[in-house]
Design an enzyme around this catalytic site. Structure first.
Site, PDB file in Angstrom:
ATOM      1  N   ASP A  21       0.848  -1.229  -0.092  1.00  0.00           N
ATOM      2  CA  ASP A  21       0.074  -0.015   0.066  1.00  0.00           C
ATOM      3  C   ASP A  21       0.776   1.102  -0.249  1.00  0.00           C
ATOM      4  O   ASP A  21       1.788   1.420   0.659  1.00  0.00           O
ATOM      5  CB  ASP A  21      -0.780   0.115   1.185  1.00  0.00           C
ATOM      6  CG  ASP A  21      -1.963   1.278   1.164  1.00  0.00           C
ATOM      7  OD1 ASP A  21      -2.566   1.045   0.267  1.00  0.00           O
ATOM      8  OD2 ASP A  21      -2.053   1.820   2.364  1.00  0.00           O
ATOM      9  N   GLU A  52      14.217 -15.011   0.284  1.00  0.00           N
ATOM     10  CA  GLU A  52      14.530 -16.281   1.027  1.00  0.00           C
ATOM     11  C   GLU A  52      13.378 -17.265   0.738  1.00  0.00           C
ATOM     12  O   GLU A  52      13.526 -18.617   1.330  1.00  0.00           O
ATOM     13  CB  GLU A  52      14.358 -15.793   2.442  1.00  0.00           C
ATOM     14  CG  GLU A  52      15.621 -14.773   2.877  1.00  0.00           C
ATOM     15  CD  GLU A  52      15.347 -14.090   4.402  1.00  0.00           C
ATOM     16  OE1 GLU A  52      14.262 -14.678   5.017  1.00  0.00           O
ATOM     17  OE2 GLU A  52      15.829 -13.229   4.550  1.00  0.00           O
TER      18      GLU A  52
HETATM   19  C1  NOJ Z   1      -4.281   3.109  -0.841  1.00  0.00           C
HETATM   20  C2  NOJ Z   1      -5.677   2.122  -0.541  1.00  0.00           C
HETATM   21  O1  NOJ Z   1      -5.694   1.421  -1.697  1.00  0.00           O
HETATM   22  C3  NOJ Z   1      -6.704   2.996  -0.037  1.00  0.00           C
HETATM   23  O2  NOJ Z   1      -7.750   2.457  -0.096  1.00  0.00           O
HETATM   24  C4  NOJ Z   1      -6.166   3.489   1.448  1.00  0.00           C
HETATM   25  O3  NOJ Z   1      -7.235   4.587   1.679  1.00  0.00           O
HETATM   26  C5  NOJ Z   1      -4.980   4.365   1.358  1.00  0.00           C
HETATM   27  N1  NOJ Z   1      -3.968   3.608   0.399  1.00  0.00           N
HETATM   28  C6  NOJ Z   1      -4.484   4.582   2.635  1.00  0.00           C
HETATM   29  O4  NOJ Z   1      -4.026   3.374   3.230  1.00  0.00           O
END
Ligand code: NOJ
Length: 552
Positions: free
Chosen positions: A211, A266
């Site tokens: 993310d 790994e």
């Molecule tokens: C990207 C994620 O896809 C989204 O849903 C989220 O709100 C933000 N990152 C923050 O984590």
């Protein structure tokens, strides 16, 4: 296989050509009737995914979380939120997926934790200047009494990116105030996340979707942003602008990625994909160099409208830039952060990424959306590389565009006081059976977001086995994609059929022809494998906003 083999991005690796299906656990299937999707629900419906013909599943976060941002605010990275089940439920769904030949990718959220995470709570307790505070970005404010935020950064969800605490310091949160940003300058943070990676890899996960992979490092000194126009995507800035933003796309991120990669290597045959809204693609490609991510989402492709010339350019650029570093290109049209593509691609003035469509907005043309959405999917699934699908797109599911404010849950809606309606419209539970409670999502009929009435007609049981339905279209596309090895193929444009309103490319022995209209197009000779035209009796011509796959 030797360790060296395992670490390459070499041809033959599963992720290079995989079709990866995103499950948004809240909205896929509810196994216990509380109106919230869960892993038991997923397990019960898993056969439908292997039948669809995908290769892997990516789960949006199911870890412990106060759910302020639908699970992207994690309070325990190595346990499941009771809303979604238990670690044993994860083991069980993983093992069933593996039995069905599906890989499983887990979401890793390393940029920020929940403000309920023990590390953040300890930081609050420990006070100014303590080692505990150095896990996050705490700073004194500006102004006589430090009453102003340390800089002018804005939260992606609206409002300032800083929140003040009782002792007068501020902490940074690029997203909601319940999502404090980690300080990756502290080596303990890296150690902590390597432990998280190993936890899921040891449990058998096949990889990670990472993310906000482009935000982990902030420019030293945390300087002001020069132009305040930047959004999460950067897509409203000039895509050719290479300049790094103080919290997006900093060079230091690459060392962190290499650290992740060492851990992943790994293990045998695991992969990680970056969610990084970085433009242009030449910069994005640096994220997938040999010792970094295996793939990155191609958001430039997602952001491209249904328009022949631009689409051709983006495909060329993607294959060139990713190819230059030896990585597969990826393709994606929908996910849980954007307006579903059947609605978006047919909508006149597409709201900025992260915004939705509310009941007071102009309403979309559903029939046009279906036409363009199906065509866009068929165009994408013929391309070489790996494709991401978002749950429900195989049903042709449109965005919920009439969701009333009282149901909204996206922090964007609250932080902008309703000015931006946010992303709930693409997150509504999906329909399985037209005549069951909550269209089969949940036995009790409960649903954490209400489903619009038009979802009934898109239910899976109404499409299953029905020639020309979107579900059967996807199945055919995925099946021919596999039997013709398109994921590993090479794209060659048929220049004579590439005009302002048509495109055609050859990939292995399949010719993909797209007509963007307005006129109909005479199709080249050959066996039609699949067409997006609802009226399957139309032969020899391709109507506007339609795509055909022809066997060469
Ligand atoms: C990207 C994620 O896809 C989204 O849903 C989220 O709100 C933000 N990152 C923050 O984590």
């Amino acid at each position: 296989m030797t360790l060296a083999d395992a670490s390459t991005n070499a041809p033959g690796k599963w992720w290079r050509n995989a079709v990866i299906y995103q499950i948004y656990p809240r909205s896929f299937a509810d196994g216990n009737g509380d109106g919230m999707g869960d892993l038991k629900g997923v397990e019960g419906r898993l056969e439908s995914l292997s039948e669809l013909g995908i290769d892997a599943i990516w789960f949006s976060p199911f870890m412990s979380s106060p759910q302020k941002d639908a699970g992207y605010d994690v309070s325990d990275y190595t346990d499941l939120d009771p809303l979604f089940g238990t670690l044993e439920d994860f083991d069980s769904v993983l093992s069933k997926a593996h039995d069905l030949g599906l890989k499983v990718i887990v979401d890793l959220v390393p940029n920020h934790s929940s403000s309920e995470h023990p590390l953040f709570k300890a930081a609050l307790r420990a006070g100014k200047g303590s080692p505990e505070r150095s896990y996050y970005h705490f700073a004194d404010g500006k102004g006589e009494d430090g009453e102003l935020p340390p800089n002018n950064w804005q939260s992606v969800f609206g409002g300032p990116a800083w929140t003040r605490i009782d002792d007068g310091q501020w902490y940074l949160h690029i997203f909601d105030s319940s999502q404090p940003d980690f300080n990756w300058g502290n080596p303990e943070v890296e150690k902590f996340f390597h432990g998280v990676l190993r936890f899921w890899l040891d449990r058998g996960a096949d990889g990670f979707r990472v993310d906000v992979a482009h935000a982990l490092i902030k420019e030293p000194g945390l300087p002001d942003v020069e132009e305040l126009s930047s959004s999460m995507t950067g897509s409203d800035s000039d895509p050719k602008d290479e300049k790094a933003h103080p919290h997006w796309g900093q060079e230091g991120v690459h060392d962190i990625i290499r650290g992740f990669r060492k851990v992943i290597d790994e293990y045998d045959n695991r992969a990680m994909a970056a969610e990084a809204w970085i433009l242009p693609l030449s910069k994005m490609a640096k994220w997938v160099r040999e010792d970094e991510y295996h793939q990155a989402f191609n958001f430039e492709y997602l952001a491209t409208e249904w328009e022949a010339k631009r689409l051709k350019e983006v495909v060329d650029e993607s294959l060139f830039e990713f190819g230059a570093v030896g990585a597969p290109s990826t393709w994606v049209l929908s996910n849980h952060d954007v307006i579903r593509h059947v609605t978006r691609l047919s909508y006149k003035e597409i709201p900025k990424q992260g915004d939705g469509i509310g009941p007071d907005y102009p309403q979309p043309d559903e029939a046009k959306g279906q036409r363009i959405g199906r065509a866009a999917s068929a165009f994408m699934l013929g391309l070489p590389g790996s494709s991401y699908l978002y749950q429900g797109e195989e049903l042709g599911l449109p965005e919920h565009t009439t969701l009333e404010s009282e149901y909204r849950q996206d922090p964007t809606f609250f932080r902008t006081k309703g000015e931006r309606v946010g992303r709930d419209g693409c997150r509504v539970p999906i329909p399985w059976e037209a005549d069951s409670p909550a269209f089969g999502f949940s036995e009790t009929g409960k649903s954490w977001l209400p489903q619009p009435e038009n979802y009934r007609g898109y239910s899976r049981d109404r499409q299953q086995g029905v020639a020309g339905s979107t579900l059967e279209l996807y199945k055919r596309l995925l099946s021919f994609r596999k039997s013709n090895a398109l994921g590993d193929g090479n794209l060659e444009w048929i220049e004579s059929l590439c005009t302002d309103s048509t495109l055609a490319y050859k990939n292995n022995s399949v010719l993909v022809v797209a007509n963007f209209g307005p006129d109909s197009l005479a199709l080249p000779e050959g066996e039609i494998l699949v067409t997006t035209q609802h009226d399957l009796s139309i032969e020899g011509v391709l109507e506007h906003d339609q795509v055909a796959w022809i066997k060469l």
